[in-house]
Structure formats: C-alpha cells, structure tokens
Scaffold this motif. Structure first.
Motif, PDB file in Angstrom:
ATOM      1  N   SER A  88       0.946  -1.305   0.109  1.00  0.00           N
ATOM      2  CA  SER A  88      -0.103  -0.023   0.050  1.00  0.00           C
ATOM      3  C   SER A  88       0.861   1.332   0.137  1.00  0.00           C
ATOM      4  CB  SER A  88      -0.864  -0.097   1.094  1.00  0.00           C
ATOM      5  OG  SER A  88      -0.469   0.653   2.186  1.00  0.00           O
ATOM      6  N   HIS A 115      -7.550  -2.406   3.232  1.00  0.00           N
ATOM      7  CA  HIS A 115      -7.972  -3.044   2.008  1.00  0.00           C
ATOM      8  C   HIS A 115      -7.752  -4.716   2.334  1.00  0.00           C
ATOM      9  CE1 HIS A 115      -5.732   0.411   0.537  1.00  0.00           C
ATOM     10  NE2 HIS A 115      -6.730   0.553  -0.369  1.00  0.00           N
ATOM     11  N   SER A 167     -12.211  -2.458  -0.515  1.00  0.00           N
ATOM     12  CA  SER A 167     -11.482  -1.378   0.257  1.00  0.00           C
ATOM     13  C   SER A 167     -12.376  -0.456   1.298  1.00  0.00           C
ATOM     14  CB  SER A 167     -10.913  -0.100  -0.517  1.00  0.00           C
ATOM     15  OG  SER A 167     -11.987   0.654  -0.853  1.00  0.00           O
TER      16      SER A 167
END
Ligand code: AMP
Length: 143
Positions: free
Chosen positions: A52, A103, A117
């Motif tokens: 991420s 996520h 998400s």
C-alpha cells in the motif's frame, strides 16, 4: 449483506503486479488507477503479498527516494488477510479494524477475484443507513 453484493456493483476487476516490479512501477500503477494498494500475485493469480501507499512512504522516509528502485517483494506485506465473496461485510470491517489496514483481497479457489477497500465498505454502509431512514420515513407517514 455479503462481500458479493459490493463486488456486484464494483466488479471483479483486480489490479495486480508481479513481485519483481520496482516500487517506482508500483507508484505509477497506484497513480494510474487511483488506488491505495496493489495485490502482488503470480501468473496463476495466487496472492504473494500486498503493498500500500503507506509501505512506500515508510521506506522513502527511511531510505530516501533511492528506495523507489527496490523490488516490491522486499517491501510488501507477505502475510495477507483475505476474505471470501460469501463473507459478511461486517466480518470484513472487523478484519480491517483488527489488522489496522484498509484493503482486503477477495479470494476464490486460491485466486484473487476482487479487492474490498474501506471506501467500498463506507459507501455501502451509508447507502444502507439512507435506505433504512427512508423506510422509517415512509412507515411514519403511512401511520
Ligand atoms: P493500508 O491501510 O491498506 O494502506 O495498509 C496498511 C498496512 O497494512 C500496509 O503495511 C499494508 O501492506 C498492510 N496491509 C494492507 N492490506 C492488508 C491485508 N489485507 N492483509 C495484511 N496486511 C495488509
């Protein structure tokens, strides 16, 4: 309500990258698709990790911009928490809360088939609250 109901509106399109990609490649893909995390999967669609924007900010903070040349495999989170299409949205919310991440990849037959998400979950919850309020309003006006 289940994860499948979110996927039915959002679709099953999953953006994945290979573990050999550089962080630079990952940044380009994150920007191109306006997303906050990417699942790292092999040719067969098996999940190898997740990366991420937070992971990237962390390594740049520690090592400077040269960190963008590093391979994603060295930086990604390898122990990925996943869910199934038949799981409830509340169960996915609990996983996000407990793991402090935003996520959750959806897995079927050992392959990634979607990503949920926190934005998807919030959108779904707001729609649900609005629908309940509307039902309550019609009930009161009928009474
Ligand atoms: P995020 O909140 O999704 O930006 O991610 C915060 C941190 O959790 C990063 O280190 C991610 O690599 C990691 N992460 C994100 N999603 C997951 C997941 N489903 N399972 C395990 N770790 C995750």
């Amino acid at each position: 309500m289940t994860v499948a109901s979110i996927l039915s509106t959002k679709g099953n399109n999953v953006i994945t990258e290979k573990s050999g990609s550089s962080l630079n490649d990952i940044c380009k893909t994150l920007a191109q698709y306006k997303i906050g995390a990417i699942v790292i999967a092999d040719e067969a669609g098996h999940i190898e990790g997740i990366i991420s924007e937070r992971d990237i900010v962390k390594v740049i903070g520690a090592d400077g911009p040269s960190a963008l040349e590093r391979k994603v495999a060295d930086v990604m989170t390898k122990s990925v928490v996943t869910c199934k299409a038949e799981d409830s949205i509340n169960a996915v919310m609990s996983k996000m809360n407990a793991g402090r991440f935003r996520h959750v990849p959806v897995v079927q037959d050992d392959k990634v088939v979607g990503v949920i998400s926190i934005g998807d979950v919030v959108k779904f919850k707001i729609a649900q609250v609005e629908m309940e309020a509307e039902q309550m309003r019609s009930y009161i006006t009928m009474a």
